[in-house]
Design a protein around this motif. Structure first.
Motif, PDB file in Angstrom:
ATOM      1  N   GLY A   1      48.555  35.282  31.854  1.00 18.68           N
ATOM      2  CA  GLY A   1      47.029  35.388  31.671  1.00 18.68           C
ATOM      3  C   GLY A   1      46.411  36.680  32.085  1.00 18.68           C
ATOM      4  N   GLN A   2      47.067  37.176  33.386  1.00 15.58           N
ATOM      5  CA  GLN A   2      46.554  38.485  34.115  1.00 15.58           C
ATOM      6  C   GLN A   2      47.123  39.717  33.142  1.00 15.58           C
ATOM      7  OE1 GLN A   2      45.862  40.488  38.301  1.00 15.58           O
ATOM      8  NE2 GLN A   2      47.137  38.727  38.161  1.00 15.58           N
TER       9      GLN A   2
ATOM     10  N   THR B   1      46.154  35.205  38.356  1.00 16.16           N
ATOM     11  CA  THR B   1      47.170  34.747  39.152  1.00 16.16           C
ATOM     12  C   THR B   1      48.512  35.444  38.827  1.00 16.16           C
ATOM     13  OG1 THR B   1      48.396  33.025  39.904  1.00 16.16           O
ATOM     14  CG2 THR B   1      47.841  32.693  37.411  1.00 16.16           C
TER      15      THR B   1
ATOM     16  N   SER C   1      42.985  31.444  36.434  1.00 20.64           N
ATOM     17  CA  SER C   1      44.158  31.318  35.397  1.00 20.64           C
ATOM     18  C   SER C   1      44.355  32.496  34.756  1.00 20.64           C
ATOM     19  CB  SER C   1      43.860  30.126  34.270  1.00 20.64           C
ATOM     20  OG  SER C   1      42.836  30.583  33.473  1.00 20.64           O
TER      21      SER C   1
ATOM     22  N   ARG D   1      37.881  28.074  37.438  1.00 18.39           N
ATOM     23  CA  ARG D   1      39.295  27.536  37.137  1.00 18.39           C
ATOM     24  C   ARG D   1      39.786  28.480  36.024  1.00 18.39           C
ATOM     25  NH1 ARG D   1      36.958  22.499  38.143  1.00 18.39           N
ATOM     26  NH2 ARG D   1      36.749  22.067  36.112  1.00 18.39           N
ATOM     27  N   LEU D   2      38.905  28.751  35.103  1.00 23.41           N
ATOM     28  CA  LEU D   2      39.296  29.781  33.942  1.00 23.41           C
ATOM     29  C   LEU D   2      39.672  31.189  34.483  1.00 23.41           C
ATOM     30  CD1 LEU D   2      39.647  30.355  30.946  1.00 23.41           C
ATOM     31  CD2 LEU D   2      37.231  30.955  30.851  1.00 23.41           C
TER      32      LEU D   2
END
Length: 273
Positions: free
Chosen positions: A215-216, A208, A205, A201-202
């Protein structure tokens, strides 16, 4: 070992889809580090000449062989788009021995060390190897170059090769940009395989393109490009100059129709520097 990363029965979970009349994607589950479900995807392209190129090959199942046959069966190019996406290179080369192998600097040496260790890796000769020195002068063949632009993002740790198929305005890439979660790639997987732990999940995040994709963007700026940001920025700008509308990533869903806008959003900081 590659066997720990790929599906035991790829035919049962593969999703085969025609993105355009000349481009077919072969999407499968794939676990990064054996734990993070990022999915994998091969892209089959029929060139204007009628020959075929496969990017980031996945398992050569009977269904895939049938699709290749339906597309003309003339596989002339097998492309490993970075130093990680090469597991099935030998399998495809054995089936289509006259095909030319294309890859980035460092991959032939990496594979040579795996011969005799990983049963999926043979001592295959690469016909075209991109280096920082030849990245803007290397030519594949006249028929390939008639349809494709390409950029070697050697500033990326994985040594990314990115291809633009001009006839269909489609960008084909591996690890340069993710588009998680890998919905299509896991659409035929079991419920158990779709479960994500805290680490997964981290990672998702950070990989995406949804919303502001902060985040990316931070991942690319602070981690991926930090050792050679100037070179990375130059590659990002070159790719952004191409007139693509669809992006086919190896990890996550295909971005159709608005791929250029998503790319510009994710690489915004690099394009402005």
């Amino acid at each position: 070992m590659s066997g720990k990363l790929i599906p035991v029965d790829p035919a049962s979970v593969m999703v085969m889809r025609d993105v355009t009349p000349r481009i077919t994607t072969l999407s499968v589950p794939f676990l990064r580090f054996g734990a993070i479900p990022i999915g994998g995807r091969a892209t089959l392209v029929k060139l204007s000449s009628g020959s075929l190129a496969v990017f980031s090959p996945v398992a050569l199942t009977e269904e895939v062989r049938a699709k290749v046959m339906a597309m003309g069966n003339d596989v002339r190019y097998i492309v490993a788009p970075d130093i990680e996406h090469h597991i099935f290179i030998s399998e495809w080369k054995a089936e289509y021995p006259t095909a030319q192998l294309i890859g980035p600097a460092g991959l032939p040496e990496k594979r040579a060390e795996l011969v005799g260790v990983d049963p999926k890796v043979n001592n295959d000769h690469f016909d075209h190897v991109f280096t920082p020195q030849n990245k803007h002068s290397l030519s594949i063949t006249s028929e390939f170059d008639a349809d494709f632009d390409y950029e070697f993002v050697d500033a990326h740790p994985n040594k990314e090769l990115v291809f633009f198929f001009r006839p269909d305005r489609v960008l084909i890439e591996a690890d340069l940009m993710f588009n998680l979660p890998a919905t299509e790639q896991y659409s035929r997987a079991s419920v158990q395989d779709k479960k994500n732990g805290p680490l997964a999940r981290l990672f998702m995040s950070l990989q995406t393109t949804a919303d502001a994709a902060k985040g990316q963007k931070r991942f690319l700026w602070h981690l991926v490009s930090r050792k050679n940001r100037t070179g990375f920025n130059e590659s990002a700008k070159r790719i952004a100059s191409w007139d693509f509308e669809t992006v086919i990533p190896c990890h996550g869903d295909v971005i159709e129709g608005h791929g250029k806008q998503v790319f510009e959003k994710v690489f915004d900081w690099h394009l402005k520097k």
